[in-house]
Design an enzyme around this catalytic site. Structure first.
Site, PDB file in Angstrom:
ATOM      1  N   CYS A 115     -16.138  24.303  83.051  1.00  0.00           N
ATOM      2  CA  CYS A 115     -15.468  25.284  82.180  1.00  0.00           C
ATOM      3  C   CYS A 115     -16.448  26.186  81.435  1.00  0.00           C
ATOM      4  CB  CYS A 115     -14.564  24.567  81.184  1.00  0.00           C
ATOM      5  SG  CYS A 115     -13.288  23.612  82.011  1.00  0.00           S
ATOM      6  N   HIS A 283     -12.536  30.001  76.085  1.00  0.00           N
ATOM      7  CA  HIS A 283     -12.070  29.290  77.267  1.00  0.00           C
ATOM      8  C   HIS A 283     -10.591  28.950  77.082  1.00  0.00           C
ATOM      9  CE1 HIS A 283     -11.764  26.594  80.555  1.00  0.00           C
ATOM     10  NE2 HIS A 283     -11.777  25.490  79.836  1.00  0.00           N
ATOM     11  N   ASN A 313      -5.312  26.533  82.865  1.00  0.00           N
ATOM     12  CA  ASN A 313      -6.778  26.442  82.773  1.00  0.00           C
ATOM     13  C   ASN A 313      -7.367  26.712  84.159  1.00  0.00           C
ATOM     14  OD1 ASN A 313      -9.443  25.672  82.528  1.00  0.00           O
ATOM     15  ND2 ASN A 313      -9.019  23.725  81.496  1.00  0.00           N
TER      16      ASN A 313
HETATM   17  O1  UT7 Z   1     -11.250  22.731  80.154  1.00  0.00           O
HETATM   18  C1  UT7 Z   1     -11.723  21.640  79.453  1.00  0.00           C
HETATM   19  C2  UT7 Z   1     -10.972  20.485  79.886  1.00  0.00           C
HETATM   20  N1  UT7 Z   1      -9.814  20.030  79.265  1.00  0.00           N
HETATM   21  C3  UT7 Z   1      -9.411  20.192  77.983  1.00  0.00           C
HETATM   22  O2  UT7 Z   1      -9.915  20.918  77.188  1.00  0.00           O
HETATM   23  C4  UT7 Z   1      -8.211  19.360  77.613  1.00  0.00           C
HETATM   24  C5  UT7 Z   1      -8.225  18.982  76.161  1.00  0.00           C
HETATM   25  N2  UT7 Z   1      -7.105  18.138  75.785  1.00  0.00           N
HETATM   26  C6  UT7 Z   1      -5.814  18.553  75.803  1.00  0.00           C
HETATM   27  O3  UT7 Z   1      -5.551  19.710  76.091  1.00  0.00           O
HETATM   28  C7  UT7 Z   1      -4.726  17.572  75.374  1.00  0.00           C
HETATM   29  O4  UT7 Z   1      -5.334  16.365  74.956  1.00  0.00           O
HETATM   30  C8  UT7 Z   1      -3.705  17.297  76.490  1.00  0.00           C
HETATM   31  C9  UT7 Z   1      -2.815  18.520  76.670  1.00  0.00           C
HETATM   32  C10 UT7 Z   1      -4.410  16.951  77.776  1.00  0.00           C
HETATM   33  C11 UT7 Z   1      -2.807  16.123  76.115  1.00  0.00           C
HETATM   34  O5  UT7 Z   1      -2.162  16.366  74.898  1.00  0.00           O
HETATM   35  P1  UT7 Z   1      -2.133  15.232  73.784  1.00  0.00           P
HETATM   36  O6  UT7 Z   1      -1.361  15.764  72.673  1.00  0.00           O
HETATM   37  O7  UT7 Z   1      -3.563  14.834  73.515  1.00  0.00           O
HETATM   38  O8  UT7 Z   1      -1.301  14.085  74.494  1.00  0.00           O
HETATM   39  P2  UT7 Z   1      -1.725  12.590  74.900  1.00  0.00           P
HETATM   40  O9  UT7 Z   1      -2.680  12.604  76.040  1.00  0.00           O
HETATM   41  O10 UT7 Z   1      -2.132  11.834  73.685  1.00  0.00           O
HETATM   42  O11 UT7 Z   1      -0.345  12.020  75.420  1.00  0.00           O
HETATM   43  C12 UT7 Z   1       0.801  11.903  74.555  1.00  0.00           C
HETATM   44  C13 UT7 Z   1       1.968  11.423  75.386  1.00  0.00           C
HETATM   45  C14 UT7 Z   1       1.655  10.206  76.231  1.00  0.00           C
HETATM   46  O12 UT7 Z   1       2.805   9.393  76.264  1.00  0.00           O
HETATM   47  P3  UT7 Z   1       2.920   8.102  75.304  1.00  0.00           P
HETATM   48  O13 UT7 Z   1       1.764   7.229  75.674  1.00  0.00           O
HETATM   49  O14 UT7 Z   1       2.832   8.632  73.915  1.00  0.00           O
HETATM   50  O15 UT7 Z   1       4.254   7.554  75.670  1.00  0.00           O
HETATM   51  C15 UT7 Z   1       1.461  10.778  77.617  1.00  0.00           C
HETATM   52  O16 UT7 Z   1       1.737   9.864  78.634  1.00  0.00           O
HETATM   53  O17 UT7 Z   1       2.377  12.447  76.301  1.00  0.00           O
HETATM   54  C16 UT7 Z   1       2.463  11.892  77.621  1.00  0.00           C
HETATM   55  N3  UT7 Z   1       2.177  12.933  78.584  1.00  0.00           N
HETATM   56  C17 UT7 Z   1       3.120  13.737  79.119  1.00  0.00           C
HETATM   57  N4  UT7 Z   1       4.440  13.808  78.927  1.00  0.00           N
HETATM   58  C18 UT7 Z   1       5.120  14.754  79.617  1.00  0.00           C
HETATM   59  C19 UT7 Z   1       0.966  13.255  79.129  1.00  0.00           C
HETATM   60  N5  UT7 Z   1       1.120  14.273  80.004  1.00  0.00           N
HETATM   61  C20 UT7 Z   1       2.443  14.593  80.007  1.00  0.00           C
HETATM   62  C21 UT7 Z   1       3.203  15.558  80.697  1.00  0.00           C
HETATM   63  N6  UT7 Z   1       4.529  15.604  80.467  1.00  0.00           N
HETATM   64  N7  UT7 Z   1       2.649  16.447  81.562  1.00  0.00           N
END
Ligand code: UT7
Length: 356
Positions: A115, A283, A313
């Site tokens: 990235c 980014h 992204n």
């Molecule tokens: O380019 C550089 C690379 N990447 C980044 O910069 C990514 C940086 N991080 C992020 O953008 C965020 O952390 C994410 C968007 C990836 C995730 O958001 P979050 O608010 O940190 O969610 P989380 O991973 O803590 O997950 C919360 C919940 C989980 O369920 P439980 O365990 O609370 O029941 C996940 O399983 O959301 C669930 N979840 C989803 N639900 C519906 C994860 N992905 C999805 C999805 N749809 N696509």
């Protein structure tokens, strides 16, 4: 005589026509438009047709940037390509872009800072031109994420509407294992052309870049590399070791602190205040990251630009894609001061400064 400067001459982008919205993803995994929109700001993303590699988008973006610059491809004397999804394990996309442009042999460099690749690329271009090694340089950022996504051909058919579905519960559950990953990424490319000119205050002014291996495991692909023998195997595929591992929360925390830090450091190094910045191109990994970074820097909405809602992204393509569209929206006119900042796998992060 002063060293020449890398002056921005033109930009171009290439995005596939096929857009997939969030609700459509719910056909193949357990997700919702609400979750994706709220957590990331993404509304849709573009995917290439199967078999279209990063070089194809890179060549198209390069042609558009050259046309914008009013430069013939044959005038280029250096190509720098940033991608983490090359068409092949090797070679990279640099020589494929050279061949696609139909130009004679020239230095074609691949860089892979994921990235942060395009931000690193800006420093490379700056160094090449300042040192006199090159005069007309093409910088490309291109990535095809759809190839990395662990979806079966049937799942792709359902996602793209070629098959009415539904998928069986087992396949839906298997796809949902990666739902935190696949809904975030898209395919795209952006390119910028730079010309050596006498120093008039315009051009790439400098960059502040970092790499820190201590964070390598928060975003990486465990398999498909020389640390394994063979570098790819049936077992790796069965274990999903060929799929990126991403600890989203950890990456998020690092991004919201390090992108603003690097931007501040960069501006201070060049003697500018945040109030003198006309545009910050961030980014596009998550709108929430960028909102937090904007707040930390106290920048008004008029000085940032977002297009993640449309493309997701696109890794090394986000900076040129976003800059190109911000420019089209009148946010980066000639003479404006623009900073670019990014963070990604490696960990690599940093910021680059340019007077348009
Ligand atoms: O380019 C550089 C690379 N990447 C980044 O910069 C990514 C940086 N991080 C992020 O953008 C965020 O952390 C994410 C968007 C990836 C995730 O958001 P979050 O608010 O940190 O969610 P989380 O991973 O803590 O997950 C919360 C919940 C989980 O369920 P439980 O365990 O609370 O029941 C996940 O399983 O959301 C669930 N979840 C989803 N639900 C519906 C994860 N992905 C999805 C999805 N749809 N696509």
């Amino acid at each position: 005589m002063n060293a020449p400067r890398a002056v921005f001459a033109g930009s171009g982008i290439a995005v596939p026509p096929l857009a997939i919205d969030n609700a459509t993803f719910a056909r193949v995994l357990d997700t919702s438009d609400e979750w994706i929109r709220e957590r990331s700001g993404i509304v849709s993303r573009r995917f290439v047709e199967p078999g279209v590699g990063s070089s194809v988008l890179g060549i198209e973006a390069a042609r558009a940037a050259l046309a914008d610059a009013g430069m013939e491809a044959g005038e280029l004397d250096y190509i720098v390509c940033a991608t983490m999804t090359p068409d092949h394990y090797f070679p990279g996309v640099g020589t494929l872009v050279q061949e696609g442009l139909g130009i004679p042999p020239l230095p074609a460099l691949d860089i892979r800072q994921q990235c942060a690749g395009f931000a690193y690329g800006l420093q490379v271009v700056d160094a090449l031109i300042r040192s006199g090694l090159a005069r007309n340089v093409l910088l490309v950022g291109t990535d095809v994420h759809s190839a990395l996504m662990p979806l079966s051909p049937r799942s792709w058919d359902v996602l793209l509407g070629h098959d009415p579905g539904p998928l069986d519960a087992e396949e839906l559950a298997a796809n949902s294992r990666f739902r935190h990953l696949v809904v975030l990424f898209g395919d795209g490319a952006g390119a910028m052309v730079f010309r050596a000119e006498e120093d008039s205050g315009r051009g790439i002014l400098g960059a502040v870049l970092y790499g820190e291996g201590a964070h390598k495991e928060i975003l990486h692909v465990p398999g498909v590399g020389s640390a394994r023998r063979p570098f790819v195997s049936i077992e790796q595929i069965a274990n999903a070791d060929v799929v990126p591992v991403m600890h989203g929360r950890h990456v998020f925390r690092l991004a919201v602190t390090r992108m603003p830090e690097a931007t501040r450091e960069l501006l201070a190094r060049h003697g500018y205040g945040l109030d003198e910045l006309d545009l910050l191109v961030m980014h596009q990994a998550n709108l929430r990251i960028n909102e937090a970074a904007q707040k930390a820097l106290g920048l008004p909405d008029s000085k940032v630009h977002h297009n993640i809602y449309e493309y997701g992204n696109t890794t090394s393509a986000t900076l040129p894609l976003c800059f190109h569209e911000a420019r089209a929206a009148g946010k980066a006119p000639p003479g404006s001061l623009v900073a670019f900042t990014a963070l990604g796998a490696g960990l690599h992060w940093g910021a680059a400064l340019m007077r348009v």
